[in-house]
Design a protein around this motif. Structure first.
Motif: not given
Length: 250
Positions: A116-119, A126-127, A139-140, A182-183
């Motif tokens: 997520q940091e890379l994105n 992020l969502a 997915h939790r 998150q994703a």
């Protein structure tokens, strides 16, 4: 040659009434036992870290997962209480290191919060609370005390044909332990999607124009890196890329 060294940015945690810079042992162990690498833990500072001075002293960057989330202001969103917890010192440490590692061709593996940091570092978004979106699985991480149960391998991701990951994991379904709420929403322009969950959630990316190994995964290969073949293969590939980079410096 001596065992190469990777930098792992720390989180800020509160224990005994004070702040600690911390990294979960599972990441350090995976780097050592599956990648054959030593680790330097990088303090999480909102100001004062110098990415190039840090990267001058290491041969790779391992961006770990965390219980905290990237602050939404960093990708142009309004922060809600439900989006937390946050760790601004981790954000201020990891994102500049990611950008400079890519510019310098330093091998990087980014896991969970790391992907997520890379994105975000490259301009993506992020969502949050993806389990509330129609058609998206939950997915939790299960709320259970046994970590082996919580990190159990329980779903497939589909590795894209011809992708970077396919080169050492093979294309098609691979069982993983993906644990997140998150994703990636909007994928950064420089990222290529490498793998999807069966519900369409982005589970892995690579950097299109990277000078070296630059992969992010949403699951947790570090937890089973010693015993699970795909998890170990990912860390072995990262370790080999770090050794090649270290040798080029020597």
């Amino acid at each position: 040659m001596p065992r190469p060294i990777v930098a792992i940015p720390a989180d800020i945690r509160k224990f005994d009434g004070t702040s600690w810079h911390s990294v979960q042992t599972q990441y350090v162990n995976a780097a050592l036992k599956a990648s054959d690498l030593m680790s330097f833990l990088i303090p999480a500072l909102e100001e004062g870290n110098h990415p190039d001075l840090i990267l001058d002293r290491v041969d790779g960057l391992l961006v770990s997962g965390s219980a905290t989330n990237v602050h939404p202001s960093l990708y142009g969103a309004q922060a809600r209480d439900s989006d937390g917890p946050f760790d601004p010192a981790r954000d201020a440490t990891s994102l500049p290191l990611i950008r400079r590692a890519l510019e310098r061709g330093i091998p990087m593996l980014a896991i969970c919060r790391g992907i997520q940091e890379l994105n975000v570092a490259l301009g993506g978004t992020l969502a949050s609370e993806i389990q509330d979106q129609p058609g998206i699985w939950d997915h939790r991480k299960p709320d259970v005390p046994d970590r082996d149960v919580a990190y159990a391998i329980r779903q497939n991701v589909i590795i894209a044909e011809g992708s970077c990951l396919a080169g050492f994991l093979g294309a098609g379904p691979v069982p993983v332990n993906s644990l997140h709420r998150q994703a990636i929403s909007k994928t950064a322009p420089r990222l290529q999607v490498e793998a999807l969950a069966e519900d369409g959630t982005i589970e892995a990316v690579s950097v299109i124009d990277a000078k070296g190994f630059a992969v992010g995964v949403q699951w947790h290969p570090e937890y089973w890196a010693e015993t699970d073949k795909p998890s170990r293969a990912l860390f072995e590939a990262f370790g080999e890329a770090v050794r090649v980079y270290a040798a080029s410096k020597a």
